[in-house]
Scaffold this active site. Sequence first.
Site, PDB file in Angstrom:
ATOM      1  N   HIS A 175       0.818  -1.217   0.000  1.00 11.45           N
ATOM      2  CA  HIS A 175       0.000   0.000   0.000  1.00 11.45           C
ATOM      3  C   HIS A 175       0.852   1.268   0.000  1.00 11.45           C
ATOM      4  CE1 HIS A 175      -3.653   2.180   0.235  1.00 11.45           C
ATOM      5  NE2 HIS A 175      -4.367   1.235   0.802  1.00 11.45           N
ATOM      6  N   ASP A 232      -2.369   2.395  -4.158  1.00 12.00           N
ATOM      7  CA  ASP A 232      -3.576   2.493  -3.360  1.00 12.00           C
ATOM      8  C   ASP A 232      -4.557   1.384  -3.739  1.00 12.00           C
ATOM      9  OD1 ASP A 232      -3.481   6.098  -3.369  1.00 12.00           O
ATOM     10  OD2 ASP A 232      -2.745   4.685  -1.884  1.00 12.00           O
TER      11      ASP A 232
END
Length: 473
Positions: free
Chosen positions: A445, A449
């Site tokens: 992450h 995203d």
Amino acid sequence: MAQEITIPRLGWSMEEGIFVKWLKAPGEFIRTGEMVFLLEGEKAAHEIESLDSGYLSVPDDAPRPGATVKVGQVIGFLLAEGEAPPASVGKPPASTSPASSFPAFARATSLSLPAVAPPSVKMPLAPAVLAATGTMPRAAGPAARRLARQLGIDLNAVFTPDPTDRVLCEDIQRAAKTQWHSDQPAGPAQIATPRARRRARELGVDWTQLPGTGRNGRIRERDVISQSMATAGSQTHSPEPAPVTLGKHTPASKLRRILAQRILAGVTQAAPVTLTTKVDAAPLVAYRANLKNLAPQGQAPSFNDILIGLAAQTLRALPELNACWHRDGIHAYEAIHIATAVDTPAGLLAPVIRHADQLSVAQIAEQTRQLIAQARAGRLNQTYLEGGTFTVTNLGMFGIDTFTPILNLPQAGILGIGRIVEEPVVRAGRLEIGHTLSLSLTFDHRVVDGAPAARWLQRLCEHIQTPENQPGS
């Protein structure tokens, strides 16, 4: 009189941002409502709208593109015709609290963060202001209130960077520490970004004890992560819990120790998130059946070979996952080298198929057969284990549907392949017997995203339903 152009607050917790660029040229006339510069906040870049009109003046000491700017900082001026331009923008303001008033110059146009209200709009008083006036109690949980009573701390005097102005236990501890050392020369207030505070709670890190690397010692998310990694590293040297009962101990091989270190790094040095989905695999099953009819005996590509090729084509179309986190930034790989996990007597290995996006499914199948044979025979050269930019791992042959693959650093993504199941599916409103395939995508992450990762997995599913479109088919 020259109208100041200042940095607006894009949200309650914002204290600083990144000046991206001017959208108008110096000397150009700007009308009310026109976008004048681009400002990057914590979530996105925002076009800032002018609430006045005039000729743009940018002094020599104004912030340059990429510079960190504070809320309320003057970065330029709007002049009347013939008005002499100021020689300097002056010094940046001191740090301000989230409850302070909004700058009067501009507002932001954005879909992701609340817009800054123009000065003509009456804003409701912030919770901290209401608490100070005695019209409402300060928001705090029972534990925080109990701690405040024990330490003799006035809740109304406690600063918190929380956007809701809710006082937490760590805010009271920090206030108590400041009070205890009030006889020392005052230094800059220790402030952490909301993301840093959230990550600190997730990792169990006391951020009030960290040195900040941000402006004026501000604690950032990366400071919290660095402390967590350092703590994890020191804990590896602490005594391990002893076995609870008798048994046989087998020392780990060198390969197993290296594998353990890499697996641990994929969890502690990254921010792994796993997405799972199920796709209609009937086109894939039919495609492979056709390849088996055309290929010589024993040389037909496996489902894994086909999916490696489809993953490579997806990476070429959506390259965000063909990257890694490096030196506080994203390193995007130029080539697509797919590592494929192989179970061997010595342990898990991941030989690499280089430039997989440029190979046909037959070429991928030939390479994987050779690599798997050499890996299981213990004859695989180290060069074939290095340089992977993305990994594919398959547990479908063991009856597994979905699982959580662990990142193979330095990579930002790993695709887990489950079994193909014959089960009822709905097509065109009718219930039929079909084939489904479960997929698990773990991504870093820090690099990607959730939405781009989900789009990548969605695109892969589209390729699975049209496998005949890949090169060499």
